[in-house]
Design an enzyme around this catalytic site. Structure first.
Site, PDB file in Angstrom:
ATOM      1  N   HIS A 110       0.833  -1.209   0.000  1.00  0.00           N
ATOM      2  CA  HIS A 110       0.000   0.000   0.000  1.00  0.00           C
ATOM      3  C   HIS A 110       0.859   1.246   0.000  1.00  0.00           C
ATOM      4  CE1 HIS A 110       1.025  -0.505   4.202  1.00  0.00           C
ATOM      5  NE2 HIS A 110       0.570   0.697   4.469  1.00  0.00           N
ATOM      6  N   LYS A 115       9.450  -2.677   3.034  1.00  0.00           N
ATOM      7  CA  LYS A 115      10.660  -2.723   3.864  1.00  0.00           C
ATOM      8  C   LYS A 115      10.617  -3.896   4.805  1.00  0.00           C
ATOM      9  CE  LYS A 115      14.226  -0.086   5.328  1.00  0.00           C
ATOM     10  NZ  LYS A 115      14.994  -1.320   5.155  1.00  0.00           N
ATOM     11  N   LYS A 139       3.967  -2.739  11.771  1.00  0.00           N
ATOM     12  CA  LYS A 139       5.016  -2.012  12.506  1.00  0.00           C
ATOM     13  C   LYS A 139       5.284  -0.648  11.872  1.00  0.00           C
ATOM     14  CE  LYS A 139       8.199  -4.909  13.589  1.00  0.00           C
ATOM     15  NZ  LYS A 139       9.384  -5.770  13.559  1.00  0.00           N
ATOM     16  N   ASP A 144       4.542   5.360  11.920  1.00  0.00           N
ATOM     17  CA  ASP A 144       4.374   6.325  10.819  1.00  0.00           C
ATOM     18  C   ASP A 144       5.578   6.365   9.884  1.00  0.00           C
ATOM     19  OD1 ASP A 144       1.828   7.100  11.665  1.00  0.00           O
ATOM     20  OD2 ASP A 144       2.665   8.519  13.107  1.00  0.00           O
ATOM     21  N   LYS A 151       9.593  -9.050   4.009  1.00  0.00           N
ATOM     22  CA  LYS A 151      10.639  -9.779   4.733  1.00  0.00           C
ATOM     23  C   LYS A 151      11.267 -10.781   3.786  1.00  0.00           C
ATOM     24  CE  LYS A 151      12.327  -9.919   8.945  1.00  0.00           C
ATOM     25  NZ  LYS A 151      12.400  -8.816   9.914  1.00  0.00           N
ATOM     26  N   SER A 407      16.089   2.780   9.947  1.00  0.00           N
ATOM     27  CA  SER A 407      16.284   2.393   8.547  1.00  0.00           C
ATOM     28  C   SER A 407      15.658   3.447   7.633  1.00  0.00           C
ATOM     29  CB  SER A 407      15.625   1.041   8.266  1.00  0.00           C
ATOM     30  OG  SER A 407      16.514   0.000   8.569  1.00  0.00           O
TER      31      SER A 407
HETATM   32  P1  NAD Z   1      20.937 -11.768  15.888  1.00  0.00           P
HETATM   33  O1  NAD Z   1      21.165 -12.875  14.959  1.00  0.00           O
HETATM   34  O2  NAD Z   1      21.892 -10.631  15.900  1.00  0.00           O
HETATM   35  O3  NAD Z   1      20.784 -12.271  17.396  1.00  0.00           O
HETATM   36  C1  NAD Z   1      19.928 -13.298  17.787  1.00  0.00           C
HETATM   37  C2  NAD Z   1      20.578 -13.942  19.014  1.00  0.00           C
HETATM   38  O4  NAD Z   1      19.670 -14.863  19.589  1.00  0.00           O
HETATM   39  C3  NAD Z   1      21.851 -14.705  18.667  1.00  0.00           C
HETATM   40  O5  NAD Z   1      22.896 -14.296  19.526  1.00  0.00           O
HETATM   41  C4  NAD Z   1      21.470 -16.159  18.869  1.00  0.00           C
HETATM   42  O6  NAD Z   1      22.554 -16.967  19.297  1.00  0.00           O
HETATM   43  C5  NAD Z   1      20.413 -16.028  19.953  1.00  0.00           C
HETATM   44  N1  NAD Z   1      19.523 -17.185  20.013  1.00  0.00           N
HETATM   45  C6  NAD Z   1      19.074 -17.969  19.007  1.00  0.00           C
HETATM   46  N2  NAD Z   1      18.291 -18.943  19.488  1.00  0.00           N
HETATM   47  C7  NAD Z   1      18.234 -18.772  20.819  1.00  0.00           C
HETATM   48  C8  NAD Z   1      17.579 -19.448  21.871  1.00  0.00           C
HETATM   49  N3  NAD Z   1      16.808 -20.522  21.642  1.00  0.00           N
HETATM   50  N4  NAD Z   1      17.734 -18.980  23.138  1.00  0.00           N
HETATM   51  C9  NAD Z   1      18.497 -17.904  23.380  1.00  0.00           C
HETATM   52  N5  NAD Z   1      19.149 -17.223  22.432  1.00  0.00           N
HETATM   53  C10 NAD Z   1      19.021 -17.647  21.164  1.00  0.00           C
HETATM   54  O7  NAD Z   1      19.458 -11.235  15.556  1.00  0.00           O
HETATM   55  P2  NAD Z   1      18.840  -9.833  15.973  1.00  0.00           P
HETATM   56  O8  NAD Z   1      18.971  -8.916  14.816  1.00  0.00           O
HETATM   57  O9  NAD Z   1      19.334  -9.415  17.308  1.00  0.00           O
HETATM   58  O10 NAD Z   1      17.291 -10.213  16.050  1.00  0.00           O
HETATM   59  C11 NAD Z   1      16.716 -10.782  17.228  1.00  0.00           C
HETATM   60  C12 NAD Z   1      15.198 -10.661  17.139  1.00  0.00           C
HETATM   61  O11 NAD Z   1      14.834  -9.283  16.993  1.00  0.00           O
HETATM   62  C13 NAD Z   1      14.566 -11.384  15.943  1.00  0.00           C
HETATM   63  O12 NAD Z   1      13.291 -11.839  16.313  1.00  0.00           O
HETATM   64  C14 NAD Z   1      14.429 -10.271  14.904  1.00  0.00           C
HETATM   65  O13 NAD Z   1      13.447 -10.528  13.931  1.00  0.00           O
HETATM   66  C15 NAD Z   1      14.031  -9.107  15.816  1.00  0.00           C
HETATM   67  N6  NAD Z   1      14.282  -7.780  15.251  1.00  0.00           N
HETATM   68  C16 NAD Z   1      15.521  -7.438  14.807  1.00  0.00           C
HETATM   69  C17 NAD Z   1      15.723  -6.155  14.298  1.00  0.00           C
HETATM   70  C18 NAD Z   1      17.080  -5.697  13.848  1.00  0.00           C
HETATM   71  O14 NAD Z   1      17.219  -4.495  13.549  1.00  0.00           O
HETATM   72  N7  NAD Z   1      18.089  -6.533  13.797  1.00  0.00           N
HETATM   73  C19 NAD Z   1      14.653  -5.245  14.220  1.00  0.00           C
HETATM   74  C20 NAD Z   1      13.405  -5.635  14.700  1.00  0.00           C
HETATM   75  C21 NAD Z   1      13.224  -6.910  15.215  1.00  0.00           C
END
Ligand code: NAD
Length: 516
Positions: A110, A115, A139, A144, A151, A407
């Site tokens: 939309h 992103k 999100k 906004d 994804k 971002s």
């Molecule tokens: P990342 O890969 O940097 O870190 C994830 C961490 O979780 C790793 O250190 C991994 O070893 C650990 N992990 C995996 N399985 C696990 C478990 N069962 N128990 C405990 N730890 C475990 O990823 P990230 O970018 O930090 O993303 C983490 C979450 O945040 C995801 O759900 C992602 O979608 C969400 N997220 C990330 C961003 C971003 O900017 N990176 C933005 C919004 C949401």
């Protein structure tokens, strides 16, 4: 007021939970645009009959949809994912050919560009990427940010490959995205997620530019890049910092303090974080810097716990050098990775993966607040259990929106081809110096050099990014709170209602529906 909300919603929740437990049996199948979504199993937090991640997002959507004033036609259009790309390509690894599978889903176009991050993990599949894309739509609306939701992901464990192999896989995936028009500064702008970071974003940008050598805005095809390659200062920290701002905001609300017994002072908070990656590390850092006590960190091999507080950089350096927390001195090692979620604390921050709080452990959660930094950490049934226990849940689509917010800033920087603050910093400082001189003359007192520096300092890129992020998170939290109070609903449903109404306004206002 909020306490009343909890009591009323608990009765509804009890009914909802009982119904949901009855409805979701292992044979249940959910159909979405022609493909079925499996019921994810093998996760020790969830019962086998709990819904998949995608079905969970849809259940949250449905609950809020019924409360929003949006028409059924618009809701059904909004809920369905717009389009999906699945690619397979061969990569030669150590004299063998391996077939790699990648995905990119546009949930809602939309607004363009769409992103959303790119995930490298073995669990990546159609339903996971679609669920994450849907969350991105809502999100972006909540904060906004004028983007649609998307994804992507590749189903690999990057740790099984050399850096050169990961680079080849990333570039090959990007070629697929280029050929199928699933990337571009005006169409689709990926970002980092689990298993990817600035390095992968740099490879993606470089590959895209080889296909579009004359496109002036080509570096805006991806965000989360290294700073010298067009990244914005503060993007690394942004999701964790947004989590900090969001939780700080909620604990400042009088009704939250009354309900939880928390003082509202960050220094009084005892925090446990699951996942010590990009998001978990930075959330921990900002809470620590502001005086909170981080008493537990969970990782996939084990958790570490110390009721007197952990030192975040010591933990980070230890795990980086040894690859694990095992053997760390002056902490209790918690062997079962899920157990860390069950320890007593004020705020529990799941920052790892989806479906970490399910029916098997929801009842054992002792935190007063669950702040969802990860996407989809709580299943709908577990969510109802938490609410019934009186635990406040600050939902993922609001709390981790700091990443997409910054971002957006990076994308704007790329389109303007200029660092934020470059044209204004000196001008601001000059104006402030003149005011300081005027005040000094009138009060007949000279400021010290340190005082003067603090007052006169013009905003640089980091200052502007952090203040833009703080303002965005405060506004989004207070909008969510307003809806929760006015409609007598929990924060997750309120966040979804706000998002649905904002996305619907675009669908209906732009005539996107082609309907009578
Ligand atoms: P990342 O890969 O940097 O870190 C994830 C961490 O979780 C790793 O250190 C991994 O070893 C650990 N992990 C995996 N399985 C696990 C478990 N069962 N128990 C405990 N730890 C475990 O990823 P990230 O970018 O930090 O993303 C983490 C979450 O945040 C995801 O759900 C992602 O979608 C969400 N997220 C990330 C961003 C971003 O900017 N990176 C933005 C919004 C949401």
């Amino acid at each position: 007021m909020l306490l009343r909300n909890f009591k009323k919603s608990n009765m509804i929740n009890a009914f909802y939970l009982a119904r949901a437990l009855k409805t979701f049996r292992p044979h249940h199948q959910f159909l979405c645009r022609g493909y079925s979504t499996h019921i994810a199993t093998g996760n020790t937090a969830c019962e086998d009959h709990e819904p998949s991640f995608l079905k969970s997002v849809e259940m949250y959507f449905d609950k809020a949809a019924g409360i929003s004033g949006v028409s059924q036609k618009t809701l059904s259009h909004m809920k369905a994912p717009d389009c999906m790309l699945k690619v397979t390509f061969p990569i030669e690894i150590k004299d063998k050919v391996e077939i790699i599978t990648g995905f990119r889903v546009h949930h809602s176009r939309h607004m363009l560009p769409v992103k959303g991050g790119i995930r490298f993990a073995t669990d990546v599949d159609e339903q996971e990427v679609t669920a994450l894309a849907a969350l991105m739509t809502y999100k972006c609306a909540i904060v906004d940010v004028p983007f649609g939701g998307a994804k992507g992901g590749i189903s690999i464990d990057p740790k099984n490959y050399t850096d050169a192999e990961v680079e080849r896989i990333t570039r090959r995936y990007t070629v697929e995205l280029c050929q199928k028009s699933f990337i571009g500064p005006g169409t689709d702008v990926p970002a980092p997620d689990v298993g990817t970071g600035a390095r992968e974003m740099a490879w993606i940008m470089d590959t895209y530019r080889q296909f579009h050598p004359n496109e002036v805005d080509s570096i805006g095809c991806v965000t989360g890049k290294p700073i010298p390659l067009g990244g914005v200062r503060g993007r690394n920290e942004s999701t964790g910092l947004g989590v900090y701002y969001g939780i700080r905001e909620f604990v400042s609300y009088p009704e939250v303090q009354k309900h939880t017994g928390l003082s509202g002072d960050i220094k009084d908070l005892r925090i446990i974080i699951q996942g010590f990656g990009k998001v978990g590390y930075w959330a921990a850092k900002f809470f620590e810097q502001n005086g909170a006590k981080i008493i537990g960190i969970g990782e996939k091999e084990c958790g570490v716990y110390n009721p007197n507080g952990l030192n975040i950089d010591k933990l980070f350096n230890y795990r980086r050098s040894r690859g694990s927390f095992l053997g760390m001195p002056n902490v209790d090692i918690i062997e079962d990775p899920l157990e860390i979620l069950e320890l007593e604390c004020d705020v529990l921050i799941p920052a790892a993966l989806e479906r970490q709080i399910g029916l098997r452990n929801a009842d054992k959660i002792k935190a007063k607040i669950v702040g969802e930094a990860a996407n989809g950490p709580t299943t709908p049934l577990a969510n109802e259990v938490l609410l019934m226990k009186g635990i406040l849940v600050i939902p993922d689509l609001l709390l981790n929106a700091g990443g997409v917010t910054v971002s957006y800033f990076e994308w704007l920087k790329n389109l303007s081809h200029m660092r934020f603050g470059r044209m204004t910093k000196k001008w601001d400082e000059l104006g402030k110096s003149q005011i300081v001189e005027l005040v000094e003359r009138n009060v007949a007192r000279k400021l010290s050099e340190t005082e003067k520096k603090q007052v006169v300092h013009g905003a640089n890129e980091t200052d502007l990014v952090f203040s833009g992020l703080e303002d965005t998170m405060i506004s989004a939290c207070s909008e969510t709170r307003r809806t929760a109070i006015s409609k007598d609903i929990d924060y997750r449903t309120a966040a979804f209602v706000n998002a649905i109404e904002k996305v619907a306004a675009v669908y209906e206002g732009s005539g996107i529906m082609f309907m009578n």
